[in-house]
Design an enzyme around this catalytic site. Structure first.
Site, PDB file in Angstrom:
ATOM      1  N   GLU A 115     -11.196  -9.251   2.660  1.00  0.00           N
ATOM      2  CA  GLU A 115      -9.934  -8.958   3.340  1.00  0.00           C
ATOM      3  C   GLU A 115     -10.260  -8.842   4.823  1.00  0.00           C
ATOM      4  O   GLU A 115     -11.086  -8.020   5.227  1.00  0.00           O
ATOM      5  CB  GLU A 115      -9.305  -7.665   2.815  1.00  0.00           C
ATOM      6  CG  GLU A 115      -7.982  -7.371   3.533  1.00  0.00           C
ATOM      7  CD  GLU A 115      -7.170  -6.256   2.884  1.00  0.00           C
ATOM      8  OE1 GLU A 115      -7.191  -6.142   1.641  1.00  0.00           O
ATOM      9  OE2 GLU A 115      -6.518  -5.511   3.629  1.00  0.00           O
TER      10      GLU A 115
ATOM     11  N   ARG B 126      -9.250   8.358  -1.122  1.00  0.00           N
ATOM     12  CA  ARG B 126     -10.246   8.777  -0.133  1.00  0.00           C
ATOM     13  C   ARG B 126     -11.086   9.926  -0.669  1.00  0.00           C
ATOM     14  O   ARG B 126     -10.631  10.704  -1.513  1.00  0.00           O
ATOM     15  CB  ARG B 126      -9.545   9.233   1.152  1.00  0.00           C
ATOM     16  CG  ARG B 126      -9.090   8.099   2.030  1.00  0.00           C
ATOM     17  CD  ARG B 126      -8.505   8.639   3.316  1.00  0.00           C
ATOM     18  NE  ARG B 126      -8.317   7.575   4.273  1.00  0.00           N
ATOM     19  CZ  ARG B 126      -9.192   7.261   5.237  1.00  0.00           C
ATOM     20  NH1 ARG B 126     -10.302   7.948   5.384  1.00  0.00           N
ATOM     21  NH2 ARG B 126      -8.946   6.275   6.054  1.00  0.00           N
TER      22      ARG B 126
ATOM     23  N   ARG C 160       4.288  18.612   1.689  1.00  0.00           N
ATOM     24  CA  ARG C 160       5.030  19.738   1.126  1.00  0.00           C
ATOM     25  C   ARG C 160       4.308  20.385  -0.059  1.00  0.00           C
ATOM     26  O   ARG C 160       4.736  21.389  -0.578  1.00  0.00           O
ATOM     27  CB  ARG C 160       6.405  19.252   0.649  1.00  0.00           C
ATOM     28  CG  ARG C 160       7.476  19.358   1.679  1.00  0.00           C
ATOM     29  CD  ARG C 160       7.753  20.831   1.979  1.00  0.00           C
ATOM     30  NE  ARG C 160       8.680  20.996   3.061  1.00  0.00           N
ATOM     31  CZ  ARG C 160       9.979  21.286   2.911  1.00  0.00           C
ATOM     32  NH1 ARG C 160      10.487  21.409   1.717  1.00  0.00           N
ATOM     33  NH2 ARG C 160      10.730  21.426   3.952  1.00  0.00           N
TER      34      ARG C 160
ATOM     35  N   ASN D 122       0.843  -1.190   0.000  1.00  0.00           N
ATOM     36  CA  ASN D 122       0.000   0.000   0.000  1.00  0.00           C
ATOM     37  C   ASN D 122       0.886   1.251   0.000  1.00  0.00           C
ATOM     38  O   ASN D 122       1.675   1.446   0.924  1.00  0.00           O
ATOM     39  CB  ASN D 122      -0.895  -0.053   1.255  1.00  0.00           C
ATOM     40  CG  ASN D 122      -1.834   1.129   1.345  1.00  0.00           C
ATOM     41  OD1 ASN D 122      -1.441   2.254   1.060  1.00  0.00           O
ATOM     42  ND2 ASN D 122      -3.060   0.888   1.751  1.00  0.00           N
TER      43      ASN D 122
ATOM     44  N   ASP E 162      -0.051   4.495  -0.002  1.00  0.00           N
ATOM     45  CA  ASP E 162      -0.703   5.740   0.455  1.00  0.00           C
ATOM     46  C   ASP E 162       0.242   6.663   1.219  1.00  0.00           C
ATOM     47  O   ASP E 162       0.178   7.887   1.091  1.00  0.00           O
ATOM     48  CB  ASP E 162      -1.868   5.416   1.410  1.00  0.00           C
ATOM     49  CG  ASP E 162      -3.003   4.685   0.733  1.00  0.00           C
ATOM     50  OD1 ASP E 162      -2.979   4.549  -0.499  1.00  0.00           O
ATOM     51  OD2 ASP E 162      -3.915   4.228   1.454  1.00  0.00           O
ATOM     52  N   HIS E 163       1.108   6.058   2.036  1.00  0.00           N
ATOM     53  CA  HIS E 163       1.950   6.893   2.912  1.00  0.00           C
ATOM     54  C   HIS E 163       2.964   7.721   2.137  1.00  0.00           C
ATOM     55  O   HIS E 163       3.406   8.762   2.604  1.00  0.00           O
ATOM     56  CB  HIS E 163       2.653   6.030   3.954  1.00  0.00           C
ATOM     57  CG  HIS E 163       1.673   5.460   4.934  1.00  0.00           C
ATOM     58  ND1 HIS E 163       0.993   6.234   5.834  1.00  0.00           N
ATOM     59  CD2 HIS E 163       1.227   4.200   5.110  1.00  0.00           C
ATOM     60  CE1 HIS E 163       0.179   5.484   6.542  1.00  0.00           C
ATOM     61  NE2 HIS E 163       0.300   4.233   6.123  1.00  0.00           N
TER      62      HIS E 163
ATOM     63  N   GLU F  40      -8.439   0.728  -3.410  1.00  0.00           N
ATOM     64  CA  GLU F  40      -9.192   0.716  -2.155  1.00  0.00           C
ATOM     65  C   GLU F  40     -10.120   1.926  -2.152  1.00  0.00           C
ATOM     66  O   GLU F  40      -9.695   3.036  -2.473  1.00  0.00           O
ATOM     67  CB  GLU F  40      -8.177   0.810  -1.016  1.00  0.00           C
ATOM     68  CG  GLU F  40      -8.692   0.257   0.283  1.00  0.00           C
ATOM     69  CD  GLU F  40      -7.661   0.416   1.383  1.00  0.00           C
ATOM     70  OE1 GLU F  40      -6.496   0.008   1.171  1.00  0.00           O
ATOM     71  OE2 GLU F  40      -8.028   0.947   2.425  1.00  0.00           O
TER      72      GLU F  40
ATOM     73  N   GLY G  44       1.127  -1.552   4.430  1.00  0.00           N
ATOM     74  CA  GLY G  44       1.606  -0.225   4.069  1.00  0.00           C
ATOM     75  C   GLY G  44       2.485   0.404   5.127  1.00  0.00           C
ATOM     76  O   GLY G  44       3.705   0.492   4.985  1.00  0.00           O
TER      77      GLY G  44
ATOM     78  N   HIS H 144      -3.817  -4.806   7.750  1.00  0.00           N
ATOM     79  CA  HIS H 144      -3.923  -3.672   8.672  1.00  0.00           C
ATOM     80  C   HIS H 144      -3.056  -3.880   9.903  1.00  0.00           C
ATOM     81  O   HIS H 144      -3.276  -4.806  10.677  1.00  0.00           O
ATOM     82  CB  HIS H 144      -5.353  -3.358   9.112  1.00  0.00           C
ATOM     83  CG  HIS H 144      -5.510  -1.894   9.411  1.00  0.00           C
ATOM     84  ND1 HIS H 144      -5.075  -1.326  10.585  1.00  0.00           N
ATOM     85  CD2 HIS H 144      -5.987  -0.880   8.651  1.00  0.00           C
ATOM     86  CE1 HIS H 144      -5.291  -0.028  10.533  1.00  0.00           C
ATOM     87  NE2 HIS H 144      -5.843   0.276   9.380  1.00  0.00           N
ATOM     88  N   GLY H 145      -2.062  -3.005  10.001  1.00  0.00           N
ATOM     89  CA  GLY H 145      -1.199  -3.008  11.188  1.00  0.00           C
ATOM     90  C   GLY H 145      -0.165  -4.121  11.210  1.00  0.00           C
ATOM     91  O   GLY H 145       0.474  -4.339  12.240  1.00  0.00           O
TER      92      GLY H 145
ATOM     93  N   THR I  52      -8.172   3.303   8.253  1.00  0.00           N
ATOM     94  CA  THR I  52      -9.436   2.568   8.210  1.00  0.00           C
ATOM     95  C   THR I  52      -9.578   1.780   9.516  1.00  0.00           C
ATOM     96  O   THR I  52      -8.918   0.774   9.716  1.00  0.00           O
ATOM     97  CB  THR I  52      -9.449   1.633   6.986  1.00  0.00           C
ATOM     98  OG1 THR I  52      -8.994   2.378   5.862  1.00  0.00           O
ATOM     99  CG2 THR I  52     -10.843   1.111   6.717  1.00  0.00           C
TER     100      THR I  52
ATOM    101  N   HIS J  61      -5.445   3.807  -1.813  1.00  0.00           N
ATOM    102  CA  HIS J  61      -6.779   4.173  -1.326  1.00  0.00           C
ATOM    103  C   HIS J  61      -7.085   5.606  -1.744  1.00  0.00           C
ATOM    104  O   HIS J  61      -6.448   6.543  -1.261  1.00  0.00           O
ATOM    105  CB  HIS J  61      -6.776   4.032   0.205  1.00  0.00           C
ATOM    106  CG  HIS J  61      -8.098   4.286   0.858  1.00  0.00           C
ATOM    107  ND1 HIS J  61      -8.280   4.165   2.216  1.00  0.00           N
ATOM    108  CD2 HIS J  61      -9.308   4.638   0.354  1.00  0.00           C
ATOM    109  CE1 HIS J  61      -9.544   4.444   2.518  1.00  0.00           C
ATOM    110  NE2 HIS J  61     -10.174   4.741   1.406  1.00  0.00           N
TER     111      HIS J  61
ATOM    112  N   ARG K  70      -6.814  12.939   0.875  1.00  0.00           N
ATOM    113  CA  ARG K  70      -5.742  13.368   1.784  1.00  0.00           C
ATOM    114  C   ARG K  70      -4.386  12.784   1.413  1.00  0.00           C
ATOM    115  O   ARG K  70      -3.366  13.318   1.764  1.00  0.00           O
ATOM    116  CB  ARG K  70      -6.086  13.019   3.235  1.00  0.00           C
ATOM    117  CG  ARG K  70      -6.037  11.547   3.547  1.00  0.00           C
ATOM    118  CD  ARG K  70      -6.145  11.307   5.032  1.00  0.00           C
ATOM    119  NE  ARG K  70      -7.513  11.462   5.490  1.00  0.00           N
ATOM    120  CZ  ARG K  70      -8.008  10.794   6.541  1.00  0.00           C
ATOM    121  NH1 ARG K  70      -7.236   9.998   7.234  1.00  0.00           N
ATOM    122  NH2 ARG K  70      -9.257  10.947   6.904  1.00  0.00           N
TER     123      ARG K  70
HETATM  124  N1  PXP Z   1      -5.848  -3.136   3.982  1.00  0.00           N
HETATM  125  C1  PXP Z   1      -6.776  -2.155   4.079  1.00  0.00           C
HETATM  126  C2  PXP Z   1      -8.141  -2.446   3.568  1.00  0.00           C
HETATM  127  C3  PXP Z   1      -6.455  -0.895   4.620  1.00  0.00           C
HETATM  128  O1  PXP Z   1      -7.388   0.058   4.723  1.00  0.00           O
HETATM  129  C4  PXP Z   1      -5.134  -0.650   5.031  1.00  0.00           C
HETATM  130  C5  PXP Z   1      -4.749   0.698   5.572  1.00  0.00           C
HETATM  131  O2  PXP Z   1      -4.788   1.638   4.584  1.00  0.00           O
HETATM  132  C6  PXP Z   1      -4.204  -1.688   4.887  1.00  0.00           C
HETATM  133  C7  PXP Z   1      -4.592  -2.924   4.387  1.00  0.00           C
HETATM  134  C8  PXP Z   1      -2.761  -1.497   5.262  1.00  0.00           C
HETATM  135  O3  PXP Z   1      -2.652  -1.235   6.621  1.00  0.00           O
HETATM  136  P1  PXP Z   1      -1.245  -0.762   7.190  1.00  0.00           P
HETATM  137  O4  PXP Z   1      -0.922   0.539   6.545  1.00  0.00           O
HETATM  138  O5  PXP Z   1      -1.497  -0.647   8.652  1.00  0.00           O
HETATM  139  O6  PXP Z   1      -0.247  -1.835   6.844  1.00  0.00           O
END
Ligand code: PXP
Length: 253
Positions: free
Chosen positions: A155, A49, A22, A11, A13-14, A74, A220, A198-199, A105, A47, A53
């Site tokens: 998922e 959103r 910036r 992922n 996104d970060h 996503e 991510g 997630h996490g 999420t 993702h 963001r």
């Molecule tokens: N899966 C889904 C559906 C998510 O919303 C996220 C967070 O954006 C992740 C996986 C990845 O989570 P993490 O960034 O905590 O690894």
């Protein structure tokens, strides 16, 4: 490994969050995606959103055009996002709940209350050739609902389990892992493809990989946190090794 029995979705996104801090164009989430794939990622998740963001419309377009591995889009199940997904035609769409105030999420979809709406969206995306995955809590009821919604993929939200481990709450962690295990088994019995995320970090990715029904992890935050210190390619390779070790452990058990 030529054939991977367990896929790693990265992922990005970060990377977009950092870029947007910036207001310029660096770092580029597409560059991170290309590097992740070179380092062994099996797919890229992003993702889009409602508040844009991190990932922006144009990022999603560039990712779809430029990456050689599947794109997992996503998104919330809103009319706006469905229209963008139908236009983008990603390999898959992971439907997630979305709250403006949340940092990430925080929970799975409310598959009971939103059942009929999710059924319509899943069918619409499915007709366009997009594989729909529902991001759900690891509960029997949620897997049953996903089945009745007609989702080919779920998922499982691993956040509560990871959170319990982080806080050293062993009994809660054990309980949460048992829920993940039961949900993954039921999904497989119902012929629903099972992903998780997630996490996750190296250790939790290894542990969740012991469940043979889980065929994809989406990760991510931890990977990019590690990347600051060891580089993205090294972090992805270490994650891949942790997943493979967990899968081998699960198969041997
Ligand atoms: N899966 C889904 C559906 C998510 O919303 C996220 C967070 O954006 C992740 C996986 C990845 O989570 P993490 O960034 O905590 O690894």
């Amino acid at each position: 490994m030529a054939h991977s029995p367990l896929r790693l979705g990265v992922n990005v996104d970060h990377v977009a969050t950092l870029r947007n801090a910036r207001g310029g164009s660096l770092p580029d989430p597409l560059r991170a995606a290309l590097l992740a794939i070179e380092a062994g990622a099996d797919g890229i998740t992003a993702h889009l959103r409602e508040d844009r963001r991190h990932i922006r419309d144009d990022d999603m377009k560039r990712l779809k055009q430029e990456i050689s591995k599947p794109l997992n889009f996503e998104m919330a199940a809103t009319d706006e996002m469905v229209a963008i997904a139908l236009d983008t035609r990603p390999h898959a769409s992971c439907l997630v709940p979305e709250k403006r105030s949340e940092r990430t999420t925080e929970g799975g979809l409310d598959v009971i209350t939103a059942h009929d709406h999710l059924r319509i969206v899943t069918a619409e995306l499915g007709r366009a050739g997009v594989r729909v995955s529902l991001f759900i809590e690891p509960s029997i009821e949620a897997v049953e609902a996903a089945r009745s919604i007609g989702a080919p993929v779920i998922e499982l939200h691993t956040g509560a389990w990871c959170d319990a481990l982080t806080h050293g709450e062993d009994a809660r962690a054990e309980h949460e892992f048992a829920r993940l295990k039961a949900a993954a088994r039921l999904a497989s019995e119902k012929a629903i493809e099972c992903h998780a995320g997630h996490g996750l970090d190296y250790d939790t990715a290894r542990q969740i990989s012991t469940l043979p029904q889980v065929v994809e992890l989406n990760i991510g935050h931890f990977l990019f946190a590690e990347a600051i210190f060891v580089g993205l390619a090294a972090a992805i390779k270490q994650m891949r090794a942790a997943m493979d070790a967990g899968r081998a452990e699960g198969l041997a058990a």
